[in-house]
Scaffold this active site. Sequence first.
Site, PDB file in Angstrom:
ATOM      1  N   GLU D  78     177.815 137.337  70.037  1.00 20.08           N
ATOM      2  CA  GLU D  78     177.270 137.188  68.670  1.00 20.08           C
ATOM      3  C   GLU D  78     177.632 135.817  68.092  1.00 20.08           C
ATOM      4  O   GLU D  78     176.836 135.161  67.436  1.00 20.08           O
ATOM      5  CB  GLU D  78     177.818 138.284  67.741  1.00 20.08           C
ATOM      6  CG  GLU D  78     177.285 139.668  68.034  1.00 20.08           C
ATOM      7  CD  GLU D  78     177.480 140.626  66.862  1.00 20.08           C
ATOM      8  OE1 GLU D  78     178.179 140.277  65.898  1.00 20.08           O
ATOM      9  OE2 GLU D  78     176.913 141.737  66.905  1.00 20.08           O
ATOM     10  N   ARG D  81     175.672 132.615  68.931  1.00 15.42           N
ATOM     11  CA  ARG D  81     174.317 132.508  68.405  1.00 15.42           C
ATOM     12  C   ARG D  81     174.262 131.558  67.204  1.00 15.42           C
ATOM     13  O   ARG D  81     173.181 131.169  66.774  1.00 15.42           O
ATOM     14  CB  ARG D  81     173.776 133.889  68.019  1.00 15.42           C
ATOM     15  CG  ARG D  81     173.627 134.830  69.213  1.00 15.42           C
ATOM     16  CD  ARG D  81     172.503 134.376  70.125  1.00 15.42           C
ATOM     17  NE  ARG D  81     171.249 134.453  69.433  1.00 15.42           N
ATOM     18  CZ  ARG D  81     170.553 135.568  69.262  1.00 15.42           C
ATOM     19  NH1 ARG D  81     170.971 136.675  69.809  1.00 15.42           N
ATOM     20  NH2 ARG D  81     169.433 135.563  68.583  1.00 15.42           N
ATOM     21  N   GLU D  90     183.989 126.638  76.432  1.00 19.89           N
ATOM     22  CA  GLU D  90     184.558 127.940  76.773  1.00 19.89           C
ATOM     23  C   GLU D  90     185.078 127.976  78.203  1.00 19.89           C
ATOM     24  O   GLU D  90     184.562 127.308  79.094  1.00 19.89           O
ATOM     25  CB  GLU D  90     183.452 129.004  76.607  1.00 19.89           C
ATOM     26  CG  GLU D  90     183.969 130.431  76.734  1.00 19.89           C
ATOM     27  CD  GLU D  90     182.850 131.467  76.740  1.00 19.89           C
ATOM     28  OE1 GLU D  90     181.704 131.126  76.373  1.00 19.89           O
ATOM     29  OE2 GLU D  90     183.132 132.613  77.134  1.00 19.89           O
ATOM     30  N   GLU D  91     186.088 128.794  78.385  1.00 17.96           N
ATOM     31  CA  GLU D  91     186.615 129.141  79.708  1.00 17.96           C
ATOM     32  C   GLU D  91     185.452 129.599  80.584  1.00 17.96           C
ATOM     33  O   GLU D  91     184.577 130.339  80.132  1.00 17.96           O
ATOM     34  CB  GLU D  91     187.597 130.306  79.512  1.00 17.96           C
ATOM     35  CG  GLU D  91     188.364 130.690  80.733  1.00 17.96           C
ATOM     36  CD  GLU D  91     189.345 131.841  80.423  1.00 17.96           C
ATOM     37  OE1 GLU D  91     189.378 132.321  79.265  1.00 17.96           O
ATOM     38  OE2 GLU D  91     190.063 132.260  81.345  1.00 17.96           O
ATOM     39  N   ARG D 160     182.681 137.987  89.159  1.00 18.74           N
ATOM     40  CA  ARG D 160     182.941 138.370  87.759  1.00 18.74           C
ATOM     41  C   ARG D 160     181.806 139.186  87.143  1.00 18.74           C
ATOM     42  O   ARG D 160     181.949 139.688  86.033  1.00 18.74           O
ATOM     43  CB  ARG D 160     183.228 137.136  86.898  1.00 18.74           C
ATOM     44  CG  ARG D 160     182.159 136.051  86.891  1.00 18.74           C
ATOM     45  CD  ARG D 160     181.088 136.155  85.861  1.00 18.74           C
ATOM     46  NE  ARG D 160     180.045 135.171  86.116  1.00 18.74           N
ATOM     47  CZ  ARG D 160     179.908 134.060  85.408  1.00 18.74           C
ATOM     48  NH1 ARG D 160     180.697 133.784  84.419  1.00 18.74           N
ATOM     49  NH2 ARG D 160     178.909 133.233  85.702  1.00 18.74           N
ATOM     50  N   ASN D 176     181.995 122.651  60.443  1.00 19.05           N
ATOM     51  CA  ASN D 176     182.362 122.076  59.148  1.00 19.05           C
ATOM     52  C   ASN D 176     182.283 123.176  58.096  1.00 19.05           C
ATOM     53  O   ASN D 176     181.861 124.306  58.398  1.00 19.05           O
ATOM     54  CB  ASN D 176     181.483 120.866  58.814  1.00 19.05           C
ATOM     55  CG  ASN D 176     180.012 121.217  58.768  1.00 19.05           C
ATOM     56  OD1 ASN D 176     179.611 122.137  58.066  1.00 19.05           O
ATOM     57  ND2 ASN D 176     179.202 120.479  59.514  1.00 19.05           N
ATOM     58  N   ARG D 187     179.069 137.112  58.885  1.00 12.79           N
ATOM     59  CA  ARG D 187     180.014 137.856  59.727  1.00 12.79           C
ATOM     60  C   ARG D 187     181.142 138.531  58.946  1.00 12.79           C
ATOM     61  O   ARG D 187     181.876 139.343  59.524  1.00 12.79           O
ATOM     62  CB  ARG D 187     180.578 136.934  60.809  1.00 12.79           C
ATOM     63  CG  ARG D 187     179.517 136.273  61.681  1.00 12.79           C
ATOM     64  CD  ARG D 187     178.587 137.271  62.367  1.00 12.79           C
ATOM     65  NE  ARG D 187     177.592 136.598  63.211  1.00 12.79           N
ATOM     66  CZ  ARG D 187     176.631 137.241  63.871  1.00 12.79           C
ATOM     67  NH1 ARG D 187     176.499 138.559  63.777  1.00 12.79           N
ATOM     68  NH2 ARG D 187     175.765 136.576  64.594  1.00 12.79           N
TER      69      ARG D 187
END
Lengths: 226, 226, 226, 226
Positions: D78, D81, D90-91, D160, D176, D187
């Site tokens: 989510e 997006r 990201e990992e 995975r 920002n 959210r």
Amino acid sequence: MSKIEVFPPNGWVAIEAHNGTDLDVVNAAKVSFAKQSEEFGFEEERILEFLIREKHGSPFEHNFLKFHVRAPIFVVREWHRHRIGFSYNEESGRYVELRPDFYIPQGARIQTGRPGSYTFEDASPEQGEMLAAAAQLQADTAYNSYKELMQAGIAKGQARIVLPLNTYTEFYCSCNARSLMNFLHLRMSPHAMYEIRCYAEAMHKLWEQAMPATAKAFKANGFVAP
Amino acid sequence: MSKIEVFPPNGWVAIEAHNGTDLDVVNAAKVSFAKQSEEFGFEEERILEFLIREKHGSPFEHNFLKFHVRAPIFVVREWHRHRIGFSYNEESGRYVELRPDFYIPQGARIQTGRPGSYTFEDASPEQGEMLAAAAQLQADTAYNSYKELMQAGIAKGQARIVLPLNTYTEFYCSCNARSLMNFLHLRMSPHAMYEIRCYAEAMHKLWEQAMPATAKAFKANGFVAP
Amino acid sequence: MSKIEVFPPNGWVAIEAHNGTDLDVVNAAKVSFAKQSEEFGFEEERILEFLIREKHGSPFEHNFLKFHVRAPIFVVREWHRHRIGFSYNEESGRYVELRPDFYIPQGARIQTGRPGSYTFEDASPEQGEMLAAAAQLQADTAYNSYKELMQAGIAKGQARIVLPLNTYTEFYCSCNARSLMNFLHLRMSPHAMYEIRCYAEAMHKLWEQAMPATAKAFKANGFVAP
Amino acid sequence: MSKIEVFPPNGWVAIEAHNGTDLDVVNAAKVSFAKQSEEFGFEEERILEFLIREKHGSPFEHNFLKFHVRAPIFVVREWHRHRIGFSYNEESGRYVELRPDFYIPQGARIQTGRPGSYTFEDASPEQGEMLAAAAQLQADTAYNSYKELMQAGIAKGQARIVLPLNTYTEFYCSCNARSLMNFLHLRMSPHAMYEIRCYAEAMHKLWEQAMPATAKAFKANGFVAP
């Protein structure tokens, strides 16, 4: 050095804030591997080169550069076409009386060639004087007209429409290293308009101090942005 | 109707392409539920209202509107500050000789109030004539100067710096219903500058024909964009 | 052809709408010169090549492509990292019961090399079978658990957290030729993950039909996006 | 406080860098008037309120917040997006072996109502235990399968795919104040999924310390972003 005169006395670029180092770029990339570097060394330099060369752009976004700029409107018109990763706030001709500051070229150019392959050469001193005189004359008469219209009670936002494209304006411009490199790639190019190139070169100098290894890797990649 | 004269004869907005209907908005939203509507009815209207009211903006992005615009530079300066979901290509004063087309106001305005709460009122006919005369005079002298500089061999991009902010320019502007609604919210507002409001209202009319139910729901939400 | 099976029977990409031709790209560029082409010929082809090679990207934005996609979640995770010029609406595991559709690999890969220079080779048939069996087994047990949790009255959005990353999801993806070329540059690359490469190649095929000359110029530029 | 545990021990949000104060927002706005404030007082507070209420969003962009986050994949789906004004790294499950960290809910929810007006209520303790047990069991069997596949030499990126959506991942997220307020508006809403709401509330707390007056004005505007 945090402010560079571009076209003294009216044109300048200042860096008012920055956050994020070369090491931060590396560590943003290394989160992919769940790793972090503690300090910046040879290995980190190689990572920066790799990221730029392979167009892995996102690690260059986790940083911040805030510029304060004073530039002529015809330059700002090109500048504000940069949309992604750029934030702007500008002096408003609707709200304030614009100052009688105008960009007067120091010399004239001659344009030859065809679309897509123009060449610019220096014009003669006479042509340069003609251009400077015309730019000054139009600016003076336009500014007088502007003042008269406002004195007659007409709204600033209407009165300013008589002002020429070489009137100075002022704005904040925030970006990150990735969006800045895109700007620099296009605007430091020999194809770019001379005046915006002067601003781009000043920004490049200010940025180089904040992120020297990134700037070095960018240069090594021919100023092609990742 | 696919072209609207905004400030005849020089100012206009045309819609050159559009793709995506009200039903497409609904179906973009219904993919969340793995459902699709075959036709647009009362239920679909309610969904559009819900999406706009609750600020679910993304379903309004799966469509396309391409406008062709001719507008004065001081208007375009505000317009091109819209970055997200907007694409532009514009006539270049570096490459072509700009035409002697200038926006001459039909009347003057008086601005009162303080920052954040300005009011604009019509000025007297005399003030209107003064403004129109000044705008025309500055435009004429500037354009003469522009022509002379080019005849003397000076590059177009330098010569045009003497031209005033009411010179017309032309551009393509592509967007989607979401980015358009953001534009319309800000630029159809009574706080917006009169001239850009005229363009925004013309775009609104053209868009209303392409997506009538979305336009209706947007209006019902007080022109607040999702 | 408007729909391509990527991993039958569950994975596919369909182009549901497009607007804008190769000629429109050229004319968006030619607005700089206040010119227009009436038809697409040799000269127009050269302009497209020039624009891509010189990284003049904005003329490629005045068009629209809407894709409908069904892909495994681990693929969509990479896909949705494309932010600029991309719009998404996706099936929601909070709102609907997800279908028992899972991506089962047709063969296994072996990864060798170091970060930045990985190589992938085909694994043995036995390894492929092991992977397929494991993926199917985990999917089946997870889906059973998912159903039980929902039957026990637990919210869909909580129950779905047991589902594996190879579960299929469905979404709309709208973009333009510029943002698509950025996607294709990164995702058709040999460095890209195999599964997203299959989707990128399908999108490339669908796009090629809509804008053949742009696709040809992009290929001639080594799939480097402008 | 610069790190908040969201779902201990695995889920957390840390603010790793920030730049830009409430006063900087005010001064970005005041550049319109060619003015600057030297310090933040009552007048500046009123300006912030005005800017948020009237949806003048751009002055809130000249600042920088870098978060480091560890969250379950279904939450990150989510999160990512959010495209505009957000940067992510990201990992990667292709490059590293993911750790056996999974989000196990502390209680179950029951979802009632219809699309657009769902309500969530706490489920019984038994349902909560059932969910936690199922989530743990699926995670354990999936992780065993994951390890076996890698031990058999299969590439990490393929192995995975058996892992469930509650697997933890880690990423940098830079934004920002404007893009953050958009995120928080959507959210922190009662309609948002519980788990992302917990992260949004943590970010809100961290941000409040960096820009207290902006956070206050945002709250006073009902958490509606400018």
